[in-house]
Design a protein around this motif. Sequence first.
Motif, PDB file in Angstrom:
ATOM      1  N   GLU A   8       0.861  -1.180   0.000  1.00  0.00           N
ATOM      2  CA  GLU A   8       0.000   0.000   0.000  1.00  0.00           C
ATOM      3  C   GLU A   8       0.895   1.226   0.000  1.00  0.00           C
ATOM      4  O   GLU A   8       1.865   1.297   0.747  1.00  0.00           O
ATOM      5  N   ARG A   9       0.561   2.193  -0.832  1.00  0.00           N
ATOM      6  CA  ARG A   9       1.327   3.438  -0.959  1.00  0.00           C
ATOM      7  C   ARG A   9       0.385   4.594  -0.695  1.00  0.00           C
ATOM      8  O   ARG A   9      -0.659   4.713  -1.329  1.00  0.00           O
ATOM      9  N   ARG A  10       0.734   5.449   0.253  1.00  0.00           N
ATOM     10  CA  ARG A  10      -0.071   6.625   0.600  1.00  0.00           C
ATOM     11  C   ARG A  10       0.787   7.867   0.403  1.00  0.00           C
ATOM     12  O   ARG A  10       1.871   7.960   0.951  1.00  0.00           O
ATOM     13  N   ILE A  11       0.258   8.806  -0.374  1.00  0.00           N
ATOM     14  CA  ILE A  11       0.987  10.043  -0.676  1.00  0.00           C
ATOM     15  C   ILE A  11       0.104  11.237  -0.362  1.00  0.00           C
ATOM     16  O   ILE A  11      -1.068  11.270  -0.735  1.00  0.00           O
ATOM     17  N   GLU A  19      -5.284  12.823   0.200  1.00  0.00           N
ATOM     18  CA  GLU A  19      -4.311  11.734   0.312  1.00  0.00           C
ATOM     19  C   GLU A  19      -4.596  10.757  -0.827  1.00  0.00           C
ATOM     20  O   GLU A  19      -5.740  10.349  -1.031  1.00  0.00           O
ATOM     21  N   TYR A  20      -3.559  10.382  -1.561  1.00  0.00           N
ATOM     22  CA  TYR A  20      -3.688   9.444  -2.668  1.00  0.00           C
ATOM     23  C   TYR A  20      -3.230   8.072  -2.194  1.00  0.00           C
ATOM     24  O   TYR A  20      -2.124   7.933  -1.661  1.00  0.00           O
ATOM     25  N   VAL A  21      -4.093   7.069  -2.369  1.00  0.00           N
ATOM     26  CA  VAL A  21      -3.803   5.721  -1.893  1.00  0.00           C
ATOM     27  C   VAL A  21      -3.806   4.764  -3.075  1.00  0.00           C
ATOM     28  O   VAL A  21      -4.733   4.767  -3.890  1.00  0.00           O
ATOM     29  N   ALA A  22      -2.775   3.957  -3.158  1.00  0.00           N
ATOM     30  CA  ALA A  22      -2.687   2.900  -4.168  1.00  0.00           C
ATOM     31  C   ALA A  22      -2.356   1.604  -3.446  1.00  0.00           C
ATOM     32  O   ALA A  22      -1.562   1.592  -2.504  1.00  0.00           O
ATOM     33  N   SER A  23      -2.975   0.526  -3.873  1.00  0.00           N
ATOM     34  CA  SER A  23      -2.685  -0.762  -3.260  1.00  0.00           C
ATOM     35  C   SER A  23      -2.521  -1.809  -4.346  1.00  0.00           C
ATOM     36  O   SER A  23      -2.968  -1.637  -5.479  1.00  0.00           O
ATOM     37  N   GLY A  24      -1.871  -2.894  -3.989  1.00  0.00           N
ATOM     38  CA  GLY A  24      -1.637  -3.967  -4.943  1.00  0.00           C
ATOM     39  C   GLY A  24      -0.660  -4.970  -4.392  1.00  0.00           C
ATOM     40  O   GLY A  24      -0.711  -5.320  -3.217  1.00  0.00           O
ATOM     41  N   GLN A  32      16.150  -6.179  -7.011  1.00  0.00           N
ATOM     42  CA  GLN A  32      15.035  -5.406  -7.565  1.00  0.00           C
ATOM     43  C   GLN A  32      13.736  -5.707  -6.809  1.00  0.00           C
ATOM     44  O   GLN A  32      13.521  -6.819  -6.337  1.00  0.00           O
ATOM     45  N   ILE A  33      12.870  -4.691  -6.732  1.00  0.00           N
ATOM     46  CA  ILE A  33      11.523  -4.844  -6.200  1.00  0.00           C
ATOM     47  C   ILE A  33      10.567  -4.281  -7.257  1.00  0.00           C
ATOM     48  O   ILE A  33      10.843  -3.236  -7.844  1.00  0.00           O
ATOM     49  N   VAL A  34       9.496  -5.012  -7.539  1.00  0.00           N
ATOM     50  CA  VAL A  34       8.545  -4.612  -8.578  1.00  0.00           C
ATOM     51  C   VAL A  34       7.156  -4.537  -7.956  1.00  0.00           C
ATOM     52  O   VAL A  34       6.719  -5.470  -7.291  1.00  0.00           O
ATOM     53  N   PHE A  35       6.477  -3.414  -8.193  1.00  0.00           N
ATOM     54  CA  PHE A  35       5.131  -3.195  -7.668  1.00  0.00           C
ATOM     55  C   PHE A  35       4.117  -3.184  -8.809  1.00  0.00           C
ATOM     56  O   PHE A  35       4.399  -2.680  -9.892  1.00  0.00           O
ATOM     57  N   SER A  36       2.936  -3.712  -8.538  1.00  0.00           N
ATOM     58  CA  SER A  36       1.777  -3.580  -9.409  1.00  0.00           C
ATOM     59  C   SER A  36       0.684  -2.963  -8.545  1.00  0.00           C
ATOM     60  O   SER A  36       0.136  -3.626  -7.651  1.00  0.00           O
ATOM     61  N   LEU A  37       0.399  -1.684  -8.765  1.00  0.00           N
ATOM     62  CA  LEU A  37      -0.503  -0.933  -7.893  1.00  0.00           C
ATOM     63  C   LEU A  37      -1.679  -0.365  -8.671  1.00  0.00           C
ATOM     64  O   LEU A  37      -1.577  -0.097  -9.863  1.00  0.00           O
ATOM     65  N   ARG A  38      -2.773  -0.149  -7.961  1.00  0.00           N
ATOM     66  CA  ARG A  38      -3.948   0.498  -8.538  1.00  0.00           C
ATOM     67  C   ARG A  38      -4.389   1.583  -7.549  1.00  0.00           C
ATOM     68  O   ARG A  38      -4.566   1.326  -6.369  1.00  0.00           O
ATOM     69  N   GLU A  39      -4.556   2.799  -8.061  1.00  0.00           N
ATOM     70  CA  GLU A  39      -5.026   3.892  -7.205  1.00  0.00           C
ATOM     71  C   GLU A  39      -6.499   3.733  -6.901  1.00  0.00           C
ATOM     72  O   GLU A  39      -7.267   3.267  -7.739  1.00  0.00           O
ATOM     73  N   GLU A  40      -6.896   4.125  -5.690  1.00  0.00           N
ATOM     74  CA  GLU A  40      -8.311   4.094  -5.322  1.00  0.00           C
ATOM     75  C   GLU A  40      -9.116   4.893  -6.328  1.00  0.00           C
ATOM     76  O   GLU A  40      -8.712   5.973  -6.746  1.00  0.00           O
ATOM     77  N   ALA A  44     -10.646  -0.920 -13.246  1.00  0.00           N
ATOM     78  CA  ALA A  44     -10.060  -2.223 -12.907  1.00  0.00           C
ATOM     79  C   ALA A  44      -8.787  -2.549 -13.683  1.00  0.00           C
ATOM     80  O   ALA A  44      -7.920  -3.229 -13.179  1.00  0.00           O
ATOM     81  N   TYR A  45      -8.651  -2.105 -14.923  1.00  0.00           N
ATOM     82  CA  TYR A  45      -7.474  -2.459 -15.717  1.00  0.00           C
ATOM     83  C   TYR A  45      -6.352  -1.438 -15.611  1.00  0.00           C
ATOM     84  O   TYR A  45      -5.343  -1.550 -16.290  1.00  0.00           O
ATOM     85  N   ASP A  46      -6.490  -0.440 -14.790  1.00  0.00           N
ATOM     86  CA  ASP A  46      -5.529   0.647 -14.688  1.00  0.00           C
ATOM     87  C   ASP A  46      -4.486   0.354 -13.606  1.00  0.00           C
ATOM     88  O   ASP A  46      -4.598   0.811 -12.484  1.00  0.00           O
ATOM     89  N   HIS A  47      -3.458  -0.441 -13.955  1.00  0.00           N
ATOM     90  CA  HIS A  47      -2.394  -0.776 -13.017  1.00  0.00           C
ATOM     91  C   HIS A  47      -1.158   0.066 -13.298  1.00  0.00           C
ATOM     92  O   HIS A  47      -0.847   0.375 -14.436  1.00  0.00           O
ATOM     93  N   TRP A  48      -0.456   0.390 -12.229  1.00  0.00           N
ATOM     94  CA  TRP A  48       0.801   1.116 -12.323  1.00  0.00           C
ATOM     95  C   TRP A  48       1.904   0.129 -11.960  1.00  0.00           C
ATOM     96  O   TRP A  48       1.936  -0.393 -10.842  1.00  0.00           O
ATOM     97  N   ILE A  49       2.782  -0.162 -12.897  1.00  0.00           N
ATOM     98  CA  ILE A  49       3.917  -1.049 -12.659  1.00  0.00           C
ATOM     99  C   ILE A  49       5.140  -0.162 -12.447  1.00  0.00           C
ATOM    100  O   ILE A  49       5.470   0.663 -13.296  1.00  0.00           O
ATOM    101  N   VAL A  50       5.776  -0.311 -11.307  1.00  0.00           N
ATOM    102  CA  VAL A  50       6.965   0.493 -11.002  1.00  0.00           C
ATOM    103  C   VAL A  50       8.025  -0.415 -10.397  1.00  0.00           C
ATOM    104  O   VAL A  50       7.714  -1.324  -9.628  1.00  0.00           O
ATOM    105  N   ARG A  51       9.273  -0.175 -10.793  1.00  0.00           N
ATOM    106  CA  ARG A  51      10.399  -0.975 -10.319  1.00  0.00           C
ATOM    107  C   ARG A  51      11.301  -0.126  -9.441  1.00  0.00           C
ATOM    108  O   ARG A  51      11.392   1.079  -9.621  1.00  0.00           O
ATOM    109  N   GLY A  52      11.979  -0.798  -8.536  1.00  0.00           N
ATOM    110  CA  GLY A  52      12.900  -0.101  -7.661  1.00  0.00           C
ATOM    111  C   GLY A  52      14.090  -0.974  -7.307  1.00  0.00           C
ATOM    112  O   GLY A  52      14.167  -2.132  -7.704  1.00  0.00           O
ATOM    113  N   GLU A  53      15.004  -0.385  -6.555  1.00  0.00           N
ATOM    114  CA  GLU A  53      16.207  -1.078  -6.117  1.00  0.00           C
ATOM    115  C   GLU A  53      16.199  -1.218  -4.612  1.00  0.00           C
ATOM    116  O   GLU A  53      15.893  -0.262  -3.901  1.00  0.00           O
TER     117      GLU A  53
END
Length: 78
Positions: A8-11, A19-24, A32-40, A44-53
């Motif tokens: 869960e990501r809260r910004i 407050e913007y909340v995305a979960s996934g 590497q860490i890879v996230f598949s998130l969807r904002e509240e 349904a098909y709107d996923h955000w894929i983001v990679r990190g270190e």
Amino acid sequence: LTSDGRAERRIRYATLPTEYVASGTFEVTAPQIVFSLREEGSVAYDHWIVRGELNGQSFSIHYPDPADGPDIVETYRR
């Protein structure tokens, strides 16, 4: 982040009251860490894929600025 792979990501921006909340989910394949998130409220098909270190007890994600500025870097620490 949870032990079963959920995230869960809260910004909250200093200039906005919302407050913007995305979960996934997330997956770690070191370093590497890879996230598949969807904002509240998104469709349904709107996923955000983001990679990190991963860096020990922290990780950073990088993504492009929507206004064509420099990349945005978020660092999370335990």
